[in-house]
Enzyme design. Structure first.
Site, mmCIF file in Angstrom:
data_model
loop_
_atom_site.group_PDB
_atom_site.id
_atom_site.type_symbol
_atom_site.label_atom_id
_atom_site.label_comp_id
_atom_site.label_asym_id
_atom_site.label_seq_id
_atom_site.Cartn_x
_atom_site.Cartn_y
_atom_site.Cartn_z
ATOM 1 N N ASP A 1 39.744 2.588 -28.247
ATOM 2 C CA ASP A 1 39.942 1.148 -28.195
ATOM 3 C C ASP A 1 39.436 0.655 -26.846
ATOM 4 O OD1 ASP A 1 41.059 -1.465 -28.773
ATOM 5 O OD2 ASP A 1 42.483 -0.434 -30.080
ATOM 6 N N ASP B 1 38.454 -4.718 -28.556
ATOM 7 C CA ASP B 1 39.576 -5.646 -28.689
ATOM 8 C C ASP B 1 39.150 -7.098 -28.421
ATOM 9 O OD1 ASP B 1 42.561 -5.762 -28.979
ATOM 10 O OD2 ASP B 1 42.432 -6.664 -26.984
ATOM 11 N N GLU C 1 36.623 -6.444 -32.794
ATOM 12 C CA GLU C 1 37.728 -7.200 -33.390
ATOM 13 C C GLU C 1 37.467 -8.674 -33.096
ATOM 14 O OE1 GLU C 1 42.518 -7.952 -33.260
ATOM 15 O OE2 GLU C 1 41.318 -7.821 -31.448
ATOM 16 N N HIS D 1 47.872 -2.619 -36.865
ATOM 17 C CA HIS D 1 49.084 -2.627 -36.035
ATOM 18 C C HIS D 1 49.528 -4.032 -35.665
ATOM 19 C CE1 HIS D 1 45.768 -3.231 -33.400
ATOM 20 N NE2 HIS D 1 46.556 -3.470 -32.375
ATOM 21 N N ASP D 2 48.786 -5.059 -36.075
ATOM 22 C CA ASP D 2 49.111 -6.444 -35.702
ATOM 23 C C ASP D 2 49.639 -7.266 -36.870
ATOM 24 O OD1 ASP D 2 48.233 -6.095 -33.080
ATOM 25 O OD2 ASP D 2 46.189 -6.733 -33.530
HETATM 26 O O1 ISL Z 1 47.322 -13.430 -31.598
HETATM 27 C C1 ISL Z 1 46.697 -13.649 -32.583
HETATM 28 C C2 ISL Z 1 46.893 -14.887 -33.260
HETATM 29 O O2 ISL Z 1 48.219 -14.861 -33.729
HETATM 30 C C3 ISL Z 1 45.839 -12.612 -33.171
HETATM 31 O O3 ISL Z 1 44.890 -13.026 -34.044
HETATM 32 C C4 ISL Z 1 45.245 -11.894 -32.022
HETATM 33 O O4 ISL Z 1 44.119 -12.567 -31.580
HETATM 34 C C5 ISL Z 1 44.865 -10.548 -32.404
HETATM 35 O O5 ISL Z 1 45.980 -9.985 -32.951
HETATM 36 C C6 ISL Z 1 44.362 -9.789 -31.176
HETATM 37 O O6 ISL Z 1 44.795 -8.489 -31.211
HETATM 38 C C7 ISL Z 1 44.386 -7.568 -30.249
HETATM 39 O O7 ISL Z 1 44.532 -8.012 -28.926
HETATM 40 C C8 ISL Z 1 45.857 -8.213 -28.450
HETATM 41 C C9 ISL Z 1 46.813 -7.095 -28.800
HETATM 42 O O8 ISL Z 1 48.132 -7.509 -28.596
HETATM 43 C C10 ISL Z 1 46.642 -6.637 -30.233
HETATM 44 O O9 ISL Z 1 47.487 -5.548 -30.503
HETATM 45 C C11 ISL Z 1 45.202 -6.305 -30.409
HETATM 46 O O10 ISL Z 1 44.902 -5.719 -31.660
HETATM 47 C C12 ISL Z 1 45.744 -8.330 -26.968
HETATM 48 O O11 ISL Z 1 45.087 -7.225 -26.443
#
Ligand code: ISL
Length: 638
Positions: A181, A288, A346, A417-418
């Site tokens: 990542d 990311d 991403e 994971h989100d």
């Molecule tokens: O926060 C959002 C809107 O609710 C999401 O779309 C967000 O932009 C997305 O989840 C980004 O995720 C990534 O970056 C974050 C981290 O917390 C996440 O786990 C990661 O996948 C910050 O690094």
């Protein structure tokens, strides 16, 4: 591409790649069909007339912002077929590991690198080709490793660099690959660059971040953080070592400081660090929030209407910033390309057309991207409590299959994971769990693209019945709860809303066996799940020919053996409400995939004797399909 001005008509905006993505996104956000713009009356409306037609809801500032954004993005995706060069990642099955929750080898309650090594046989038996590891770097873990303190060190809770080298060697010895990542939109506030930038007024690292002098009552702009509150943290003079009050930008938590990519030395550092890992032999990176790296240099205030529509203010100034494509090309040319490394960006907020620009063959940017428009139903956001209709997934998948052609490779994922687990979003009733887990896999492994499984998906893992906030760990959830409470919500209402969307649903330990904590740890896990591991666990699922796990293994094997499923054409044959039939075809080979998107038994067309059933999640006669049933057929005759 004709220039878009305030005099342009909506249909001209819709013909502009970014314009189309923005209009489609707005329509999705308000729950309207994307076909709305095709209406000739609507299409003829001029941008500047929107102000009057919307009775002022769309204001002149919004129109100006849109025009400026589109002017900064003149490129048009290439629709020609391209040469579609073969690449390992186009045929691979990826598997995302969230190391904290995967497998703990030393009993400290946190998953680790040796734990991953211990489970490689499971992944190999499943048929996985490549692993993506969520961050394992040294971090204070404000956001579970997405806040990196040292890009070249392994977090002590995960093991040592020697453990990492062993993991990489074990992965490669099995013919698998490993991607890391890459979190370079921001660093931890404890990263040496940031601490130096804060402490020394003349530090060269000052320009690595968005640091702005100013008193506590003068926040530099109105942007909001994705994790609640303003996107700026104030550092009083007494803490900056410079005798000066400073503001620092953070789009995520207040310990995740945004990096300024317009500064060349920062880009050179990132290139250097990426090459350092590639020299070790890693096979690529997942990047990311990489579409956020280029910010509008003036950091202008965000438009109020955009903020209201998207839930976050300021996004239009960085979700597809002015130098995004340029920065990605540099990173690819100087780091990924020389090593033949794969890159998966991403990209929250990015639509299909901009996605094609980011991934187009020959454009020199990214290999694949994750987009998110399929994860929530039209008009819904993650923290809404609602049932997701699979018709939305079908329409989204069909659109990408139609529009992306062979010049662009789609990344296919439902869980990560989100997000809460997709099975639960569609239908949380336990009696449908197996069928839904199989249906979702049937889509993921039979449409064109590269599947990314998230840990536990192969088991049919679902959302957790957390009893209270005390069970949650995620910074986003904790901040959200505090924000809701501060706005006047009572405890139960605030918890209910957080529960609907919390990322912790996907972050509980993987259930390996029926033992304590599902065999994840011999200690106390850092976060606990429901405890359904006594019946739902990998060991039991491997013994059960009807399990979601066995179905995944069989589907992966089928995909691997089939040119039609890997690279064939895709046609949608039935897209009526509640229905999904598609066909994959390659020379001499054809598959039909028939799905029931509803919770009721359904009549389906009997494909006749020229097809044989290869996989059938529920069985039954050829002209019926049970609730959420999935049937895959192969053509055997004319
Ligand atoms: O926060 C959002 C809107 O609710 C999401 O779309 C967000 O932009 C997305 O989840 C980004 O995720 C990534 O970056 C974050 C981290 O917390 C996440 O786990 C990661 O996948 C910050 O690094």
């Amino acid at each position: 591409m004709p220039e878009i001005t305030t005099d342009s008509r909506l249909r001209e905006v819709h013909a502009h790649p970014l314009g189309r993505d923005i209009l489609d996104k707005i329509l999705l956000q308000v729950g309207l069909s994307a076909r709305w713009v095709d209406n000739p009356v609507v299409g003829r409306v001029r941008l500047r007339h929107l102000v009057r037609l919307s009775r002022g809801r769309v204001d002149a500032a919004f129109v100006d912002t849109l025009v400026r954004l589109l002017a900064a993005h003149p490129d048009v995706p290439d629709d020609s077929p391209g040469t579609a060069p073969p690449a390992w990642w186009k045929e691979a099955v990826f598997y995302q590991i969230y190391p904290r929750s995967f497998s703990d080898s030393d009993g400290d309650g946190i998953g680790d690198l040796q734990g991953i090594v211990d489970r490689l046989d499971h992944l190999q038996a499943l048929g996985v080709d490549a692993l993506w590891l969520s961050p394992i770097y040294d971090s204070p873990n404000d956001d579970n490793g997405y806040d990196i303190r040292d890009y070249r060190a392994i977090g002590a809770e995960y093991g040592s660099m020697a453990d990492f080298d062993r993991l990489l060697a074990e992965v490669h010895a099995r013919g698998m690959r490993l991607i890391m990542d890459l979190v370079v939109n921001h660093t931890s506030d404890e990263h040496a660059w940031f601490t130096a930038a804060l402490a020394e007024p003349d530090s060269p690292y000052r320009d690595y971040y968005f640091l702005r002098p100013g008193p506590a009552d003068a926040v530099p702009n109105n942007w909001t953080s994705f994790f609640s509150g303003p996107a700026w943290r104030h550092f009083p003079a007494s803490t900056t070592g410079a005798g000066q009050d400073l503001w620092a930008m953070h789009l995520f938590s207040s310990k995740q400081m945004d990096l300024d990519w317009s500064h060349e030395p920062l880009r050179a550092e990132v290139v250097d660090m990426v090459r350092w890992w590639l020299d070790k032999g890693v096979d690529g990176f997942r990047l990311d929030v990489v579409n956020y790296i280029s910010k509008d240099p003036g950091l202008p205030d965000g438009d109020a209407l955009v903020g209201e529509l998207m839930g976050f203010t300021g996004v239009e100034h960085y979700f597809a910033g002015p130098r995004l494509h340029e920065h990605l090309r540099q990173l690819r040319a100087e780091a990924f390309e020389p090593y033949g490394a794969v890159s998966v960006g991403e990209c929250p907020g990015i639509g299909s057309e901009t996605g094609r620009l980011l991934t187009g063959e020959g454009r020199g940017e990214l290999d694949m991207i994750f987009t998110f428009d399929h994860l929530e139903a039209p008009g819904k956001v993650r923290f809404d409590d609602y049932r997701y209709r699979l018709d939305h997934l079908r329409d989204h998948v069909a659109k990408y299959q139609r529009e992306w052609g062979s010049r662009h490779q789609v990344a296919l994922f439902w869980d990560n994971h989100d997000n809460p687990r997709m099975i639960s979003k569609v239908d949380p009733r336990p009696e449908h769990r197996v069928a839904l887990g199989k249906l979702l896999a049937a889509v993921q492994f039979t449409v064109r693209g590269t599947p990314f499984l998230f840990q536990g998906q192969e088991l049919g893992m679902v959302n957790q019945a957390f009893a209270s906030m005390a069970g949650l760990r995620d910074v986003e959830s904790l901040n959200k709860y505090a924000e809701l409470r501060a706005a006047g919500a009572d405890e139960a209402t605030a918890f209910g809303q957080v529960l609907a969307g919390t990322r912790d649903h996907a972050r509980v330990p993987v259930a390996w066996d029926a033992g304590p904590h599902g065999g994840f740890t011999t200690g106390e896990p850092w976060i606990s799940g429901d405890g359904d591991h006594e019946t739902w666990n990998m060991a039991a699922a491997w013994q059960d020919p009807a399990s979601v796990l066995t179905w995944h293994r069989d589907l992966i094997a089928l995909r691997r053996s089939s040119p039609a499923l890997l690279q064939g054409t895709t046609e949608f044959l039935d897209t009526r409400r509640g229905r999904w039939v598609h066909r994959r075809t390659a020379p001499g080979e054809e598959y039909l995939v028939v799905l029931n998107l509803t919770d009721a038994d359904q009549a389906v067309r009997d494909p006749g004797p020229s097809y044989e059933v290869v996989l059938d999640s529920l069985g039954g006669p050829p002209d019926r399909l049970g609730p959420y049933g999935a049937r895959i057929l192969r053509r055997v005759g004319d």
